[in-house]
Design a protein around this motif. Structure first.
Motif, PDB file in Angstrom:
ATOM      1  N   TYR A  15     -15.434 103.061  74.618  1.00 32.66           N
ATOM      2  CA  TYR A  15     -14.471 103.687  73.694  1.00 32.66           C
ATOM      3  C   TYR A  15     -13.140 103.965  74.397  1.00 32.66           C
ATOM      4  N   ARG A  16     -13.197 104.289  75.687  1.00 39.14           N
ATOM      5  CA  ARG A  16     -11.971 104.518  76.456  1.00 39.14           C
ATOM      6  C   ARG A  16     -11.166 103.226  76.582  1.00 39.14           C
ATOM      7  N   ARG A  17     -11.915 102.128  76.785  1.00 40.52           N
ATOM      8  CA  ARG A  17     -11.212 100.855  76.946  1.00 40.52           C
ATOM      9  C   ARG A  17     -10.587 100.416  75.626  1.00 40.52           C
ATOM     10  N   LEU A  18     -11.293 100.690  74.539  1.00 41.22           N
ATOM     11  CA  LEU A  18     -10.718 100.362  73.230  1.00 41.22           C
ATOM     12  C   LEU A  18      -9.470 101.220  72.985  1.00 41.22           C
ATOM     13  N   GLN A  19      -9.566 102.486  73.402  1.00 42.35           N
ATOM     14  CA  GLN A  19      -8.417 103.402  73.272  1.00 42.35           C
ATOM     15  C   GLN A  19      -7.195 102.820  74.003  1.00 42.35           C
ATOM     16  N   THR A  20      -7.400 102.380  75.221  1.00 40.81           N
ATOM     17  CA  THR A  20      -6.310 101.790  76.013  1.00 40.81           C
ATOM     18  C   THR A  20      -5.785 100.523  75.346  1.00 40.81           C
ATOM     19  N   ALA A  21      -6.712  99.711  74.815  1.00 39.97           N
ATOM     20  CA  ALA A  21      -6.310  98.451  74.184  1.00 39.97           C
ATOM     21  C   ALA A  21      -5.458  98.708  72.939  1.00 39.97           C
ATOM     22  N   ILE A  22      -5.851  99.705  72.149  1.00 39.86           N
ATOM     23  CA  ILE A  22      -5.080 100.011  70.930  1.00 39.86           C
ATOM     24  C   ILE A  22      -3.685 100.512  71.323  1.00 39.86           C
ATOM     25  N   ASP A  27       2.245  99.835  72.165  1.00 36.16           N
ATOM     26  CA  ASP A  27       3.347  99.758  73.140  1.00 36.16           C
ATOM     27  C   ASP A  27       4.049  98.404  73.078  1.00 36.16           C
ATOM     28  N   ASP A  28       3.276  97.355  72.802  1.00 35.45           N
ATOM     29  CA  ASP A  28       3.871  96.016  72.727  1.00 35.45           C
ATOM     30  C   ASP A  28       4.598  95.787  71.406  1.00 35.45           C
ATOM     31  N   GLY A  29       4.551  96.772  70.526  1.00 32.52           N
ATOM     32  CA  GLY A  29       5.265  96.664  69.259  1.00 32.52           C
ATOM     33  C   GLY A  29       4.550  95.807  68.219  1.00 32.52           C
ATOM     34  N   ILE A  30       3.299  95.435  68.485  1.00 33.38           N
ATOM     35  CA  ILE A  30       2.557  94.638  67.497  1.00 33.38           C
ATOM     36  C   ILE A  30       2.182  95.536  66.314  1.00 33.38           C
ATOM     37  N   LEU A  31       1.792  96.756  66.643  1.00 32.04           N
ATOM     38  CA  LEU A  31       1.601  97.777  65.601  1.00 32.04           C
ATOM     39  C   LEU A  31       2.764  98.748  65.734  1.00 32.04           C
ATOM     40  N   LEU A  37      -3.944 101.211  60.650  1.00 32.38           N
ATOM     41  CA  LEU A  37      -4.930 100.532  61.481  1.00 32.38           C
ATOM     42  C   LEU A  37      -6.034  99.992  60.579  1.00 32.38           C
ATOM     43  N   PRO A  38      -6.719  98.936  61.025  1.00 30.86           N
ATOM     44  CA  PRO A  38      -7.844  98.465  60.223  1.00 30.86           C
ATOM     45  C   PRO A  38      -8.884  99.586  60.100  1.00 30.86           C
ATOM     46  N   SER A  39      -9.722  99.501  59.089  1.00 28.13           N
ATOM     47  CA  SER A  39     -10.737 100.542  58.918  1.00 28.13           C
ATOM     48  C   SER A  39     -11.729 100.469  60.069  1.00 28.13           C
ATOM     49  N   GLU A  40     -12.400 101.589  60.283  1.00 24.82           N
ATOM     50  CA  GLU A  40     -13.418 101.679  61.331  1.00 24.82           C
ATOM     51  C   GLU A  40     -14.410 100.527  61.221  1.00 24.82           C
ATOM     52  N   ARG A  41     -14.839 100.280  59.997  1.00 27.71           N
ATOM     53  CA  ARG A  41     -15.868  99.260  59.787  1.00 27.71           C
ATOM     54  C   ARG A  41     -15.336  97.864  60.135  1.00 27.71           C
ATOM     55  N   ASP A  42     -14.134  97.554  59.655  1.00 28.71           N
ATOM     56  CA  ASP A  42     -13.550  96.235  59.934  1.00 28.71           C
ATOM     57  C   ASP A  42     -13.368  96.011  61.430  1.00 28.71           C
TER      58      ASP A  42
END
Ligand code: GLP
Length: 242
Positions: A15-22, A27-31, A37-42
């Motif tokens: 979960y920490r790695r996903l946190q960093t990835a998001i 930061d890259d301006g993609i979001l 954000l996509p839903s939890e399930r998606d």
């Protein structure tokens, strides 16, 4: 965001790695600010991980102030605060202007004697009595900055005068600053300050030092602040020389 991106990011629990990835995607301006954000399930399906993991990352990012959850609508990239550099305003005014609720968590509210550095900044003799105010500043409960203000006691007889806003308290005595000098530089939050602000150790901070003055030029305030690098944009208008 792909499963591979998360596997390649750092160590620690998934979960920490996903946190960093998001965060990297933001930061890259993609979001961008206000993007959903996509839903939890998606997200869980797409990445082939459990919903609990996704939920934990999202929750951590909400606590960090990177994402906001809007009831019934989903999770969005939190807005950054845009702050003009040319106007002398207080934190309280800045937040109210943005429709946010300013708050403070007090860390220190004491009387003391000016250190040599403070004396120099405030144009006082070393040892002159000063009021010290150290607080975590929040906007809608989200930690925004850590501020340490020093004011000559002559302008603020008791630290208890400051309930919420320093500038409001000074205004009561006719000592609201009218001019200020500010210095900004990049720093990193160390362990202790990061903890107070609820951001990861070593994350980006903007250090701001403000000296403000009365109309007659007397210094009233020497404040050292650490603003969250992930939440603030400082904006200035510029002109060519006449
Ligand atoms: C900003 C400045 C500080 C100043 C403060 C006053 O945060 N960086 O130097 O002391 O505003 O705000 P308030 O009146 O809300 O305490």
């Amino acid at each position: 965001l792909r499963a591979r991106d998360i596997e390649n990011i750092g160590h620690g629990p998934l979960y920490r790695r996903l946190q960093t990835a998001i965060k990297a995607v933001i930061d890259d301006g993609i979001l961008k600010v206000d993007d959903a954000l996509p839903s939890e399930r998606d997200l869980a399906n797409e990445l082939g991980i459990s919903r609990v993991t996704v939920r934990n990352s999202m929750r951590a990012l909400v606590e960090e102030g990177v994402l906001v959850q809007r009831h019934g609508a989903g999770t969005f990239v939190a807005p950054r605060v845009e702050q003009a550099l040319s106007r002398l305003t207080s934190f309280t005014e800045d937040m109210i202007t943005r429709g946010m609720n300013p708050g403070a968590v007090w860390i220190e509210k004491t009387l003391g004697h000016a250190s040599p550095e403070e004396a120099m900044a405030l144009n006082l003799s070393p040892g002159t009595e000063v009021t010290r105010l150290r607080r975590l500043r929040t906007a809608n409960e989200k930690p925004m900055a850590l501020e340490y203000a020093v004011v000559p006691r002559a302008f603020l007889p008791s630290p208890e005068e400051v309930e919420k806003s320093l500038y409001d308290a000074l205004a009561k005595y006719g000592k609201k600053p009218e001019r200020a000098l500010q210095r900004l530089r990049a720093e990193l939050f160390d362990g202790e300050t990061a903890k107070i602000l609820g951001v990861p150790d070593g994350s980006a901070a903007l250090y701001i030092e403000r000296r403000s003055f009365l109309a007659n030029g007397t210094p009233v305030e020497f404040t050292r602040s650490y603003y969250r690098g992930d939440s603030y944009d400082f904006i200035a208008e510029m002109q060519v020389d006449a």
